[in-house]
Design a protein around this motif. Structure first.
Motif, PDB file in Angstrom:
ATOM      1  N   LEU A  94     -53.209  61.208  14.104  1.00  0.00           N
ATOM      2  CA  LEU A  94     -52.171  61.626  15.936  1.00  0.00           C
ATOM      3  C   LEU A  94     -51.084  62.615  15.205  1.00  0.00           C
ATOM      4  O   LEU A  94     -50.653  62.979  13.956  1.00  0.00           O
ATOM      5  CB  LEU A  94     -51.829  60.388  16.199  1.00  0.00           C
ATOM      6  CG  LEU A  94     -52.842  59.238  16.755  1.00  0.00           C
ATOM      7  CD1 LEU A  94     -52.424  58.638  17.947  1.00  0.00           C
ATOM      8  CD2 LEU A  94     -53.960  60.279  17.622  1.00  0.00           C
ATOM      9  N   SER A  95     -50.877  63.868  16.068  1.00  0.00           N
ATOM     10  CA  SER A  95     -49.733  64.516  15.239  1.00  0.00           C
ATOM     11  C   SER A  95     -50.122  65.390  14.356  1.00  0.00           C
ATOM     12  O   SER A  95     -51.040  65.940  14.465  1.00  0.00           O
ATOM     13  CB  SER A  95     -48.812  63.318  15.881  1.00  0.00           C
ATOM     14  OG  SER A  95     -47.404  63.724  15.831  1.00  0.00           O
ATOM     15  N   ALA A  96     -49.337  65.141  13.553  1.00  0.00           N
ATOM     16  CA  ALA A  96     -49.286  65.850  12.246  1.00  0.00           C
ATOM     17  C   ALA A  96     -50.416  65.641  12.061  1.00  0.00           C
ATOM     18  O   ALA A  96     -51.038  66.493  11.278  1.00  0.00           O
ATOM     19  CB  ALA A  96     -47.714  65.313  11.762  1.00  0.00           C
ATOM     20  N   GLN A 155     -48.324  69.445  24.975  1.00  0.00           N
ATOM     21  CA  GLN A 155     -48.257  68.539  24.999  1.00  0.00           C
ATOM     22  C   GLN A 155     -47.034  67.597  24.785  1.00  0.00           C
ATOM     23  O   GLN A 155     -46.200  67.955  23.455  1.00  0.00           O
ATOM     24  CB  GLN A 155     -49.318  67.289  24.303  1.00  0.00           C
ATOM     25  CG  GLN A 155     -50.946  68.150  25.114  1.00  0.00           C
ATOM     26  CD  GLN A 155     -50.728  67.407  25.899  1.00  0.00           C
ATOM     27  OE1 GLN A 155     -50.376  66.939  27.102  1.00  0.00           O
ATOM     28  NE2 GLN A 155     -51.069  69.347  26.964  1.00  0.00           N
ATOM     29  N   PRO A 156     -45.707  66.957  25.261  1.00  0.00           N
ATOM     30  CA  PRO A 156     -44.754  66.743  25.152  1.00  0.00           C
ATOM     31  C   PRO A 156     -44.791  65.725  23.697  1.00  0.00           C
ATOM     32  O   PRO A 156     -46.185  65.349  23.763  1.00  0.00           O
ATOM     33  CB  PRO A 156     -44.389  66.124  26.117  1.00  0.00           C
ATOM     34  CG  PRO A 156     -44.943  65.461  27.020  1.00  0.00           C
ATOM     35  CD  PRO A 156     -46.013  66.828  26.768  1.00  0.00           C
ATOM     36  N   ARG A 157     -43.779  65.218  23.582  1.00  0.00           N
ATOM     37  CA  ARG A 157     -43.920  64.183  21.940  1.00  0.00           C
ATOM     38  C   ARG A 157     -44.915  62.392  22.268  1.00  0.00           C
ATOM     39  O   ARG A 157     -44.722  61.695  22.010  1.00  0.00           O
ATOM     40  CB  ARG A 157     -42.344  63.931  21.757  1.00  0.00           C
ATOM     41  CG  ARG A 157     -41.537  63.235  22.451  1.00  0.00           C
ATOM     42  CD  ARG A 157     -40.069  62.680  22.083  1.00  0.00           C
ATOM     43  NE  ARG A 157     -40.291  62.414  20.790  1.00  0.00           N
ATOM     44  CZ  ARG A 157     -39.009  61.637  20.807  1.00  0.00           C
ATOM     45  NH1 ARG A 157     -37.377  62.233  20.931  1.00  0.00           N
ATOM     46  NH2 ARG A 157     -39.387  60.829  19.249  1.00  0.00           N
ATOM     47  N   ASP A 158     -44.056  62.030  23.791  1.00  0.00           N
ATOM     48  CA  ASP A 158     -45.102  61.365  24.141  1.00  0.00           C
ATOM     49  C   ASP A 158     -46.196  61.591  24.886  1.00  0.00           C
ATOM     50  O   ASP A 158     -46.657  60.258  25.661  1.00  0.00           O
ATOM     51  CB  ASP A 158     -43.807  60.364  25.185  1.00  0.00           C
ATOM     52  CG  ASP A 158     -43.789  61.384  26.456  1.00  0.00           C
ATOM     53  OD1 ASP A 158     -43.982  62.896  26.426  1.00  0.00           O
ATOM     54  OD2 ASP A 158     -43.631  60.942  27.918  1.00  0.00           O
ATOM     55  N   ARG A 159     -47.329  62.403  24.998  1.00  0.00           N
ATOM     56  CA  ARG A 159     -48.512  62.383  25.503  1.00  0.00           C
ATOM     57  C   ARG A 159     -49.213  63.334  24.457  1.00  0.00           C
ATOM     58  O   ARG A 159     -48.597  64.220  23.104  1.00  0.00           O
ATOM     59  CB  ARG A 159     -48.399  63.352  26.754  1.00  0.00           C
ATOM     60  CG  ARG A 159     -48.057  62.860  27.585  1.00  0.00           C
ATOM     61  CD  ARG A 159     -48.037  64.371  28.737  1.00  0.00           C
ATOM     62  NE  ARG A 159     -49.852  63.752  29.354  1.00  0.00           N
ATOM     63  CZ  ARG A 159     -49.489  64.550  30.046  1.00  0.00           C
ATOM     64  NH1 ARG A 159     -49.142  64.696  31.304  1.00  0.00           N
ATOM     65  NH2 ARG A 159     -51.178  63.991  30.729  1.00  0.00           N
ATOM     66  N   VAL A 230     -40.456  67.748  13.408  1.00  0.00           N
ATOM     67  CA  VAL A 230     -40.743  66.484  13.326  1.00  0.00           C
ATOM     68  C   VAL A 230     -42.213  66.448  14.222  1.00  0.00           C
ATOM     69  O   VAL A 230     -41.525  66.663  15.785  1.00  0.00           O
ATOM     70  CB  VAL A 230     -40.049  65.111  13.447  1.00  0.00           C
ATOM     71  CG1 VAL A 230     -40.392  64.287  13.086  1.00  0.00           C
ATOM     72  CG2 VAL A 230     -39.419  65.331  11.977  1.00  0.00           C
ATOM     73  N   ALA A 231     -43.341  65.974  13.630  1.00  0.00           N
ATOM     74  CA  ALA A 231     -43.936  65.421  15.625  1.00  0.00           C
ATOM     75  C   ALA A 231     -44.698  64.354  14.796  1.00  0.00           C
ATOM     76  O   ALA A 231     -45.660  64.462  14.671  1.00  0.00           O
ATOM     77  CB  ALA A 231     -45.171  66.502  15.196  1.00  0.00           C
ATOM     78  N   ASP A 232     -44.316  63.395  15.334  1.00  0.00           N
ATOM     79  CA  ASP A 232     -45.281  62.399  15.702  1.00  0.00           C
ATOM     80  C   ASP A 232     -44.680  61.430  16.894  1.00  0.00           C
ATOM     81  O   ASP A 232     -43.674  60.934  17.431  1.00  0.00           O
ATOM     82  CB  ASP A 232     -43.824  61.021  14.118  1.00  0.00           C
ATOM     83  CG  ASP A 232     -42.590  60.874  15.158  1.00  0.00           C
ATOM     84  OD1 ASP A 232     -42.047  61.354  15.542  1.00  0.00           O
ATOM     85  OD2 ASP A 232     -42.241  60.293  14.336  1.00  0.00           O
ATOM     86  N   PRO A 233     -46.052  60.615  17.527  1.00  0.00           N
ATOM     87  CA  PRO A 233     -46.039  60.360  18.776  1.00  0.00           C
ATOM     88  C   PRO A 233     -45.316  58.996  18.735  1.00  0.00           C
ATOM     89  O   PRO A 233     -44.909  58.628  17.409  1.00  0.00           O
ATOM     90  CB  PRO A 233     -47.705  59.899  18.929  1.00  0.00           C
ATOM     91  CG  PRO A 233     -48.149  60.040  18.088  1.00  0.00           C
ATOM     92  CD  PRO A 233     -47.215  60.937  16.993  1.00  0.00           C
TER      93      PRO A 233
END
Length: 233
Positions: A94-96, A155-159, A230-233
């Protein structure tokens, strides 16, 4: 001092954490696993592991994300090495970590792969635009369509935009395999850690407190572009 090392030092000194994912070589020396949160230096730790184990052909990922800069550079590292990537059944990228997985020359997706845009855990948002541009470049190189990339980064950080095998079936990667680049990157990381008075192989862990955004775009001379978001959900 080599300009690349000066640039990397500037980037690393801007980070608030030296935590790292668990990066391990599997039995037989032909696979590398990356689990836990992606730390800001994990592209270096992975490059060092690959240099020491040249028989590795497969990367297995199970990670909820972490540092966006490191995720993008892991994607470039895996692409240059021509490595296949697997997200096993029950695992996640996910994410990164999703960005990193898409660097694979071949991607086997049994688990979940999800992407979103970069964000900052620091008070300043300086550099996020450049971070987004770098992530977009890496994802386009991975063979995603422009529409998929733009939707992912929106997509925002929570999606998360979840991509399944059908979404990736027509990927046409634009990465250039350059196996010698792995050794060059690892050598530069060795020199960096030595200059900073730190060992190349430190303790492993999962936690990351976050990274400051701002030291962006410093690694182009070595074929790696920095993005400290930083990109972590």
């Amino acid at each position: 001092m080599h300009p690349y090392l000066i640039m990397m030092i500037a980037v690393f000194l801007a980070l608030t954490s030296s935590a790292r994912a668990d990066i391990a070589i599997g039995a037989g020396g032909t696979s590398l696993s990356l689990t836990g949160r992606v730390g800001a230096e994990d592209h270096c730790h992975a490059a060092l592991a690959l240099r020491a184990n040249p028989a590795v052909t497969l990367v297995r990922i199970d990670s909820a994300g972490g540092n966006a800069w490191a995720g993008a550079q892991l994607a470039r590292l895996f692409a240059r090495a021509g490595l296949a990537v697997e997200v096993p059944r029950g695992a996640r990228a996910l994410s990164a970590a999703g960005v990193a997985a898409l660097g694979g020359a071949r991607l086997t997706l049994g688990g979940v792969l999800g992407l979103h845009g970069p964000y900052s855990q620091a008070s300043s948002t300086a550099g996020l635009g450049e971070a987004r541009a770098e992530m977009r470049a890496v994802l386009l190189e991975s063979g995603l369509r422009a529409g998929q990339v733009d939707l992912a980064l929106a997509q925002p950080r929570d999606r998360l935009l979840i991509l399944g095998p059908a979404d990736l079936a027509d990927r046409r990667r634009h990465h250039r395999v350059d196996r010698a680049a792995v050794a060059r990157i690892a050598d530069a990381c060795d020199s960096l850690f030595a200059l900073m008075g730190r060992p190349s192989a430190g303790r492993q862990g999962h936690a990351e407190t976050g990274a400051a955004v701002g030291q962006v775009g410093h690694l182009k001379g070595a074929g790696m572009v920095a993005d400290n978001a930083v990109a972590d959900p």
